[in-house]
Scaffold this active site. Structure first.
Site, mmCIF file in Angstrom:
data_model
loop_
_atom_site.group_PDB
_atom_site.id
_atom_site.type_symbol
_atom_site.label_atom_id
_atom_site.label_comp_id
_atom_site.label_asym_id
_atom_site.label_seq_id
_atom_site.Cartn_x
_atom_site.Cartn_y
_atom_site.Cartn_z
ATOM 1 N N ARG A 92 -4.670 16.356 96.228
ATOM 2 C CA ARG A 92 -3.448 17.140 96.420
ATOM 3 C C ARG A 92 -3.749 18.600 96.742
ATOM 4 N NH1 ARG A 92 1.103 15.436 94.444
ATOM 5 N NH2 ARG A 92 1.693 17.598 94.178
ATOM 6 N N ARG A 121 4.975 16.074 90.829
ATOM 7 C CA ARG A 121 4.262 17.217 91.409
ATOM 8 C C ARG A 121 4.775 17.629 92.792
ATOM 9 N NH1 ARG A 121 -2.044 16.614 90.309
ATOM 10 N NH2 ARG A 121 -1.959 18.879 90.394
ATOM 11 N N ILE A 327 3.571 20.359 80.675
ATOM 12 C CA ILE A 327 3.387 20.703 82.093
ATOM 13 C C ILE A 327 3.697 19.524 83.020
ATOM 14 C CG2 ILE A 327 1.790 21.698 83.813
ATOM 15 C CD1 ILE A 327 2.354 23.608 81.457
ATOM 16 N N ARG A 397 -14.428 13.237 90.668
ATOM 17 C CA ARG A 397 -13.676 14.244 91.429
ATOM 18 C C ARG A 397 -13.890 15.639 90.837
ATOM 19 N NH1 ARG A 397 -7.581 13.171 92.144
ATOM 20 N NH2 ARG A 397 -7.943 15.247 92.933
HETATM 21 N N1 EPU Z 1 5.930 22.407 90.199
HETATM 22 C C1 EPU Z 1 7.151 22.271 90.828
HETATM 23 N N2 EPU Z 1 7.264 22.681 92.117
HETATM 24 C C2 EPU Z 1 6.215 23.218 92.812
HETATM 25 C C3 EPU Z 1 4.983 23.370 92.165
HETATM 26 C C4 EPU Z 1 4.861 22.945 90.849
HETATM 27 O O1 EPU Z 1 8.104 21.783 90.225
HETATM 28 O O2 EPU Z 1 6.402 23.574 93.992
HETATM 29 C C5 EPU Z 1 5.770 21.981 88.797
HETATM 30 C C6 EPU Z 1 4.777 20.823 88.640
HETATM 31 O O3 EPU Z 1 5.359 19.569 88.901
HETATM 32 C C7 EPU Z 1 4.324 21.004 87.205
HETATM 33 C C8 EPU Z 1 4.342 22.523 87.027
HETATM 34 O O4 EPU Z 1 5.170 23.031 88.068
HETATM 35 O O5 EPU Z 1 5.248 20.419 86.338
HETATM 36 C C9 EPU Z 1 3.006 23.205 87.101
HETATM 37 O O6 EPU Z 1 2.259 22.687 88.202
HETATM 38 P P1 EPU Z 1 1.265 23.565 89.047
HETATM 39 O O7 EPU Z 1 1.848 23.787 90.399
HETATM 40 O O8 EPU Z 1 0.840 24.752 88.278
HETATM 41 O O9 EPU Z 1 0.046 22.573 89.209
HETATM 42 P P2 EPU Z 1 -0.910 22.472 90.456
HETATM 43 O O10 EPU Z 1 -1.059 23.811 91.073
HETATM 44 O O11 EPU Z 1 -0.513 21.325 91.318
HETATM 45 C C10 EPU Z 1 -3.123 23.048 89.164
HETATM 46 C C11 EPU Z 1 -4.442 22.404 88.943
HETATM 47 C C12 EPU Z 1 -4.264 21.196 88.028
HETATM 48 C C13 EPU Z 1 -3.681 21.700 86.700
HETATM 49 C C14 EPU Z 1 -2.369 22.437 86.952
HETATM 50 C C15 EPU Z 1 -1.780 23.068 85.707
HETATM 51 C C16 EPU Z 1 -5.634 22.902 90.984
HETATM 52 C C17 EPU Z 1 -6.238 22.433 92.249
HETATM 53 N N3 EPU Z 1 -5.002 21.994 90.231
HETATM 54 O O12 EPU Z 1 -2.291 22.066 89.766
HETATM 55 O O13 EPU Z 1 -5.551 20.656 87.795
HETATM 56 O O14 EPU Z 1 -3.431 20.614 85.841
HETATM 57 O O15 EPU Z 1 -2.587 23.499 87.921
HETATM 58 O O16 EPU Z 1 -2.667 23.925 85.127
HETATM 59 O O17 EPU Z 1 -5.731 24.074 90.639
HETATM 60 C C18 EPU Z 1 -7.100 18.962 87.253
HETATM 61 O O18 EPU Z 1 -8.017 19.757 87.542
HETATM 62 O O19 EPU Z 1 -7.311 17.878 86.659
HETATM 63 C C19 EPU Z 1 -5.731 19.295 87.595
HETATM 64 C C20 EPU Z 1 -4.754 18.383 87.659
#
Ligand code: EPU
Length: 422
Positions: A92, A121, A327, A397
């Site tokens: 993703r 997500r 989260i 991964r």
């Molecule tokens: N969210 C929305 N809309 C958006 C973006 C996010 O509703 O446009 C929601 C998500 O569904 C979630 C919350 O906001 O409920 C937080 O999600 P976030 O966007 O912060 O997650 P992410 O950026 O997709 C990154 C890490 C994840 C980690 C999360 C939370 C990277 C590449 N991935 O994901 O890492 O769990 O932040 O800290 O940085 C992992 O490494 O195993 C992993 C999943």
């Protein structure tokens, strides 16, 4: 497909080295699209997601070369602005190319990531931010098609602090015209690391690592020159948990407890001893693990990426632990597998109640996502007898040679092809 076969019950002892953080490496690799010619990044971890990002950048025309933990990405000949479904569906974080492509080339076509094992997500907040900066965004046959002449600075307020959303907007804003303000930005150390890297090539960013980030756009960024990625705080936390559950003693080099405050506090409360040493951390287990409650929160709270591993530890704690996942809505896939090993866990919505048991017993189990796989490894290292963990590609991964590291620490672990019987 590979599987792990683990015989548990051995206290793990020894020294390992911790590499760079996956979730810092991925956005910084994407940021190379903002910078002309040849970029070099140091402390790049050797793991599947990094290779996928490398493939994605190559697909766009970048030339990449990896030597040890140093990665060179030459973006002189970028001519394809598409992140195809085939790559985005496996990772993703591919969505991180959206902002840089749009900011530098005025066009990006990125497959919309679907839901995944841990939740729906969506990326609506990324798209809202880009639209506010003047991008025209259309959804066409499962792809986000984004166009802009030159992005303009804007005030962007996130309802939820999103890590990759903050990174995408920050990367777009560094080359936009005028000033962008991100309100309710994610404060994760990986966001700050990206900002530090961008600052090193001429970006004007203030406040990264805080709730409000201000970015003044510039016309041009220099190539990234030997930028060193921060250590992987989630790998560190995972090995701390392993030292604890096996009642062993693990020294980690090349890292510190910085960025792990919430995790260290909880682990210390369980009785595990965490000590800062020169260029590293020493972690000692204890005879009896005390139960602790956790709730996952955006940084600086307890990270969702450590929830599954902490739950594995709590399965053998003395007492009951309440774990609240705030989260992601579906991040308890490991529960059913831990139960197969004898764990006593019940789930009610986003709350898991873990009643510590005297012992876990080895069983065949299935990895469902990256951190869930780590929790199964942790439980297997403690369990009596043999555990086979299938679908280890999830673990690969985001963990660097975990089986080799564990063997170095004295674990009885084998990586086998799925069809090999033991
Ligand atoms: N969210 C929305 N809309 C958006 C973006 C996010 O509703 O446009 C929601 C998500 O569904 C979630 C919350 O906001 O409920 C937080 O999600 P976030 O966007 O912060 O997650 P992410 O950026 O997709 C990154 C890490 C994840 C980690 C999360 C939370 C990277 C590449 N991935 O994901 O890492 O769990 O932040 O800290 O940085 C992992 O490494 O195993 C992993 C999943």
């Amino acid at each position: 497909m590979d599987k792990f076969v683990i015989k548990g019950g051995i206290p793990l002892r020894g020294t390992i080295r911790i590499g760079g953080a996956k979730n810092a490496a991925l956005p910084i690799m994407a940021a190379c699209l903002l910078c002309s010619s040849k970029n070099t990044i140091l402390n790049i971890p050797d793991m599947k997601d990094v290779k996928t990002m490398q493939r994605l950048l190559e697909h766009m025309g970048a030339q990449t070369q990896k030597e040890g933990s140093s990665l060179t990405i030459d973006t002189t000949d970028i001519k394809n602005f598409i992140a195809p479904y085939e790559l985005v569906k496996t990772m993703r974080a591919s969505v991180l190319v959206l902002g840089p492509l749009l900011a530098r080339y005025g066009f990006a076509k990125v497959s919309l990531p679907g839901g995944c094992a841990i939740g729906a997500r969506p990326i609506n907040l990324h798209l809202m931010g880009l639209q506010k900066m003047g991008a025209d965004i259309q959804l066409e046959s499962g792809y986000v098609v984004a166009k802009a002449d030159r992005l303009k600075g804007a005030v962007i307020n996130f309802d939820i602090p999103t890590v990759t959303g903050t990174e995408n907007i920050m990367m777009s804003a560094v080359l936009a015209k005028g000033t962008t303000v991100i309100e309710n930005a994610a404060m994760e150390p990986e966001v700050e690391d990206l900002a530090r890297c961008l600052q090193s090539v001429g970006a004007k960013i203030n406040g990264a690592g805080q709730r409000l980030i201000e970015i003044e756009g510039v016309d041009y960024l220099k190539p990234i020159n030997m930028y060193e990625i921060i250590p992987d705080r989630i790998q560190i936390g995972t090995y701390m948990t392993i030292a604890g559950i096996t009642n062993g003693e693990i020294v980690m080099k090349g890292c510190s407890i910085k960025h792990l405050e919430a995790v260290v506090e909880k682990l210390t409360n369980t009785g595990i001893v965490v000590q800062s040493i020169q260029d590293g951390i020493k972690v000692k287990g204890c005879e009896e693990i005390r139960s602790q409650d956790i709730k996952t929160m955006p940084y600086p709270g307890f990270p969702t990426d450590m929830q599954a591993q902490f739950m594995a530890l709590m399965t053998v704690a003395n007492g009951t632990s309440v774990i609240k996942e705030n989260i992601f809505e579906n991040r308890f896939m490991h529960v059913a597998e831990l139960r197969r090993m004898g764990a006593d866990i019940s789930i009610d919505g986003s709350v898991a109640t873990v009643r510590g048991v005297k012992r876990l017993k080895g069983a065949p189990v299935m990895a469902t996502d990256l951190r869930a796989s780590a929790s199964l490894v942790i439980a297997a290292l403690k369990a009596e007898g043999q555990t086979t963990i299938y679908r280890i590609y999830h673990l690969d991964r985001g963990y660097e040679r975990m089986d080799e590291n564990l063997r170095l620490l004295g674990a009885d672990i084998q990586r086998l092809k799925d069809d090999v019987q033991v």
